[in-house]
Motif scaffolding. Sequence first.
Motif, mmCIF file in Angstrom:
data_model
loop_
_atom_site.group_PDB
_atom_site.id
_atom_site.type_symbol
_atom_site.label_atom_id
_atom_site.label_comp_id
_atom_site.label_asym_id
_atom_site.label_seq_id
_atom_site.Cartn_x
_atom_site.Cartn_y
_atom_site.Cartn_z
ATOM 1 N N GLU A 114 -4.174 16.519 -3.958
ATOM 2 C CA GLU A 114 -4.916 15.948 -4.964
ATOM 3 C C GLU A 114 -4.957 14.511 -4.953
ATOM 4 O OE1 GLU A 114 -5.974 16.484 -9.418
ATOM 5 O OE2 GLU A 114 -4.492 17.503 -8.862
ATOM 6 N N GLU A 115 -3.772 13.726 -4.555
ATOM 7 C CA GLU A 115 -3.732 12.295 -4.713
ATOM 8 C C GLU A 115 -4.703 11.670 -3.368
ATOM 9 O OE1 GLU A 115 -3.169 8.044 -5.039
ATOM 10 O OE2 GLU A 115 -2.939 9.783 -6.258
ATOM 11 N N GLY A 116 -4.423 12.424 -2.328
ATOM 12 C CA GLY A 116 -5.379 12.176 -1.119
ATOM 13 C C GLY A 116 -6.940 12.154 -1.369
ATOM 14 N N VAL A 117 -7.058 13.131 -2.307
ATOM 15 C CA VAL A 117 -8.621 13.403 -2.461
ATOM 16 C C VAL A 117 -9.060 12.380 -3.615
ATOM 17 C CG1 VAL A 117 -10.320 15.082 -3.574
ATOM 18 C CG2 VAL A 117 -8.903 15.820 -1.899
ATOM 19 N N LYS A 118 -8.221 12.068 -4.395
ATOM 20 C CA LYS A 118 -8.485 11.051 -5.171
ATOM 21 C C LYS A 118 -8.657 9.630 -4.446
ATOM 22 C CE LYS A 118 -6.042 12.435 -9.397
ATOM 23 N NZ LYS A 118 -4.798 11.968 -10.397
ATOM 24 N N ARG A 119 -7.951 9.366 -3.626
ATOM 25 C CA ARG A 119 -8.111 8.184 -2.756
ATOM 26 C C ARG A 119 -9.460 8.061 -2.062
ATOM 27 N NH1 ARG A 119 -2.063 7.078 -0.054
ATOM 28 N NH2 ARG A 119 -0.889 7.571 -1.860
ATOM 29 N N LEU A 120 -9.630 9.216 -1.318
ATOM 30 C CA LEU A 120 -10.924 9.589 -0.756
ATOM 31 C C LEU A 120 -12.224 9.307 -1.585
ATOM 32 C CD1 LEU A 120 -12.627 10.324 1.621
ATOM 33 C CD2 LEU A 120 -12.162 12.729 1.328
ATOM 34 N N ALA A 121 -12.387 10.054 -2.820
ATOM 35 C CA ALA A 121 -13.234 9.666 -3.816
ATOM 36 C C ALA A 121 -13.390 8.367 -4.242
ATOM 37 C CB ALA A 121 -12.954 10.564 -5.016
ATOM 38 N N GLU A 122 -12.491 7.648 -4.344
ATOM 39 C CA GLU A 122 -12.486 6.187 -4.514
ATOM 40 C C GLU A 122 -13.282 5.375 -3.395
ATOM 41 O OE1 GLU A 122 -8.688 4.609 -5.387
ATOM 42 O OE2 GLU A 122 -8.126 5.877 -7.567
ATOM 43 N N ARG A 174 -7.152 2.225 1.561
ATOM 44 C CA ARG A 174 -6.389 3.159 0.215
ATOM 45 C C ARG A 174 -5.448 4.087 0.637
ATOM 46 N NH1 ARG A 174 -11.516 1.342 -1.048
ATOM 47 N NH2 ARG A 174 -12.294 0.898 -2.925
ATOM 48 N N GLY A 175 -5.283 3.985 2.048
ATOM 49 C CA GLY A 175 -4.082 4.734 2.282
ATOM 50 C C GLY A 175 -4.491 6.251 2.637
ATOM 51 N N VAL A 176 -5.855 6.742 3.099
ATOM 52 C CA VAL A 176 -6.052 8.178 3.454
ATOM 53 C C VAL A 176 -6.751 8.023 4.674
ATOM 54 C CG1 VAL A 176 -7.975 8.027 1.940
ATOM 55 C CG2 VAL A 176 -6.925 10.158 2.338
ATOM 56 N N ALA A 177 -6.169 9.034 5.427
ATOM 57 C CA ALA A 177 -6.788 8.967 6.766
ATOM 58 C C ALA A 177 -7.822 10.301 7.012
ATOM 59 C CB ALA A 177 -5.955 9.150 7.921
ATOM 60 N N ILE A 178 -9.005 10.221 7.404
ATOM 61 C CA ILE A 178 -9.971 11.240 7.508
ATOM 62 C C ILE A 178 -10.679 11.175 9.120
ATOM 63 C CG2 ILE A 178 -10.545 11.293 5.306
ATOM 64 C CD1 ILE A 178 -13.295 9.681 6.069
ATOM 65 N N VAL A 179 -11.326 11.904 9.553
ATOM 66 C CA VAL A 179 -12.081 11.900 10.807
ATOM 67 C C VAL A 179 -13.532 11.924 10.482
ATOM 68 C CG1 VAL A 179 -12.580 12.772 13.033
ATOM 69 C CG2 VAL A 179 -10.205 13.106 11.954
ATOM 70 N N LYS A 180 -14.135 10.937 11.297
ATOM 71 C CA LYS A 180 -15.719 10.778 10.816
ATOM 72 C C LYS A 180 -16.431 11.924 11.400
ATOM 73 C CE LYS A 180 -15.667 6.560 12.869
ATOM 74 N NZ LYS A 180 -15.985 5.242 13.185
ATOM 75 N N GLY A 181 -17.490 12.466 10.870
ATOM 76 C CA GLY A 181 -18.238 13.415 11.273
ATOM 77 C C GLY A 181 -18.821 13.238 12.729
ATOM 78 N N THR A 182 -19.293 11.876 12.997
ATOM 79 C CA THR A 182 -19.924 11.223 13.956
ATOM 80 C C THR A 182 -19.173 11.321 15.213
ATOM 81 O OG1 THR A 182 -19.226 9.147 13.410
ATOM 82 C CG2 THR A 182 -21.540 9.788 12.718
ATOM 83 N N MET A 236 0.954 -1.184 0.039
ATOM 84 C CA MET A 236 0.118 -0.137 -0.005
ATOM 85 C C MET A 236 0.834 1.410 -0.059
ATOM 86 S SD MET A 236 -2.676 1.389 2.853
ATOM 87 C CE MET A 236 -3.595 -0.072 2.774
ATOM 88 N N ALA A 237 0.379 2.185 -0.914
ATOM 89 C CA ALA A 237 1.256 3.477 -0.610
ATOM 90 C C ALA A 237 1.102 4.113 0.863
ATOM 91 C CB ALA A 237 0.352 4.383 -1.663
ATOM 92 N N ASP A 238 2.106 4.938 0.964
ATOM 93 C CA ASP A 238 2.256 5.836 2.216
ATOM 94 C C ASP A 238 0.826 6.535 2.453
ATOM 95 O OD1 ASP A 238 4.670 4.789 2.559
ATOM 96 O OD2 ASP A 238 5.543 6.760 1.989
ATOM 97 N N THR A 239 0.267 6.510 3.868
ATOM 98 C CA THR A 239 -0.959 7.024 4.140
ATOM 99 C C THR A 239 -0.763 8.602 4.014
ATOM 100 O OG1 THR A 239 -1.371 5.331 5.700
ATOM 101 C CG2 THR A 239 -2.538 7.428 5.918
ATOM 102 N N ILE A 240 -1.783 9.052 3.445
ATOM 103 C CA ILE A 240 -1.880 10.651 3.385
ATOM 104 C C ILE A 240 -2.936 11.056 4.435
ATOM 105 C CG2 ILE A 240 -2.706 12.418 2.018
ATOM 106 C CD1 ILE A 240 -1.853 10.908 -0.642
ATOM 107 N N SER A 241 -2.638 11.770 5.379
ATOM 108 C CA SER A 241 -3.642 12.196 6.547
ATOM 109 C C SER A 241 -4.182 13.308 6.508
ATOM 110 C CB SER A 241 -2.679 11.739 7.788
ATOM 111 O OG SER A 241 -3.617 12.084 8.874
ATOM 112 N N PHE A 242 -5.532 13.355 6.387
ATOM 113 C CA PHE A 242 -6.416 14.641 6.556
ATOM 114 C C PHE A 242 -7.060 14.589 8.049
ATOM 115 C CE2 PHE A 242 -6.815 13.749 1.730
ATOM 116 C CZ PHE A 242 -6.187 15.184 1.526
ATOM 117 N N ALA A 243 -6.223 13.849 8.865
ATOM 118 C CA ALA A 243 -6.905 13.678 10.234
ATOM 119 C C ALA A 243 -6.549 14.504 11.349
ATOM 120 C CB ALA A 243 -6.819 12.072 10.496
ATOM 121 N N ARG A 244 -5.138 14.518 11.240
ATOM 122 C CA ARG A 244 -4.563 15.335 12.364
ATOM 123 C C ARG A 244 -4.515 16.985 12.107
ATOM 124 N NH1 ARG A 244 -0.983 13.540 16.605
ATOM 125 N NH2 ARG A 244 -1.675 14.789 18.408
#
Length: 365
Positions: free
Chosen positions: A348-356, A316-324, A1-9
């Motif tokens: 952009e790569e992170g958003v592509k993975r999120l969209a997938e 898919r190697g992308v980190a987010i935080v759930k709204g819940t 897996m590709a390195d994780t792109i984090s939108f979490a922290r």
Amino acid sequence: MADTISFARGAPSLDIVDVEGLSAAAQRAFANDPGGLTAYGTAIGYVPLRKWIAEKHGVDESRVLVTNGSMQADAFLFQTLVQSGSDVVVEKPTYDRTLLNLKSLGAQIHMVSLERDGISTDELAGLLRGGVKPSLAHVIPNFQNPAGYTLSLEKRRALLDLAGEFGFPIFEDDPYIDIRFAGESLPTMLSLDESDDKVVYASSFSKTVAPGVRVGYLVGPAGLIDDIRKLATNTYIAPNMVAQGIVYEFCASGAIDRSIATVKAALAERVDILCDALAEHLPEATFQKPEGGYFMWVSLPEGSDIDAIFAAASERGVAIVKGTDFLLEGGENTLRLAYSGVTADQIEEGVKRLAEAVHAVPVAG
């Protein structure tokens, strides 16, 4: 897996932290005040930094307490004002650790809808007139975590009016105020409060200097600050004098202004890239482009399953935080994206993975 792109922290990436400036500030701090940095110090915090903060806000030093990060400031305030069963007003959604802290104290939490110009003061007024008597109302006025929204001037004044009418303190939790990269700055409720008794203000140097310094502060009525000082004394004798001494030198030298300028320029670029990427790869998402801060709130179509999307994103190697995480109930179609810790070339790569991930999970109904 590709390195994780984090939108979490919610933390700045290393490339926008002024490491050289902090190193120089540390050298000056130890050279200028070795005794002050290496002793226990006082529960009010490092005295020169306390004075600098008081001057920044135009208040007497007796109204300032410097802590180990703003979360420590929050905890002290909650311990002082909130008891089991106390009514507390928060925004809907709000910072997840605020919810955790208040739950642990047994507070009766009332979530009031967060609109794009801040907390619904009409909804809050209805709650108050219905008999709710808050121990405090917690508000993140600038670039709110998690939503990224900013409280309008009209609502700031309305909140102060409600606080005066119904006799509750506003907890103005404001760590992102200096990270504005678009739009007009607004006055704090602390500065608008002519009585000096309706607002307790908190902020932090984690977002403007570096998270690792763990330096935050409270500004409030002198009597309340003195009560919290006693609690601080019994908790840790004194906060971290080394960190606070370094922050003081960093601020007093003007390095903080350069640091803020660097952070704002970088985050403005990242927000532009993030919005363009979402529009291209996830056009069904709705959001408001932030004017500052670290976060963006994203809503997906009703029927989206954020738990399944979270798992698919992780695969898919992308980190987010759930709204819940930021709500007592609901939010199953929402998420928070932090753009502070990702570099521009990752977005952009992170958003592509999120969209997938989003497109891999069926929408119910």
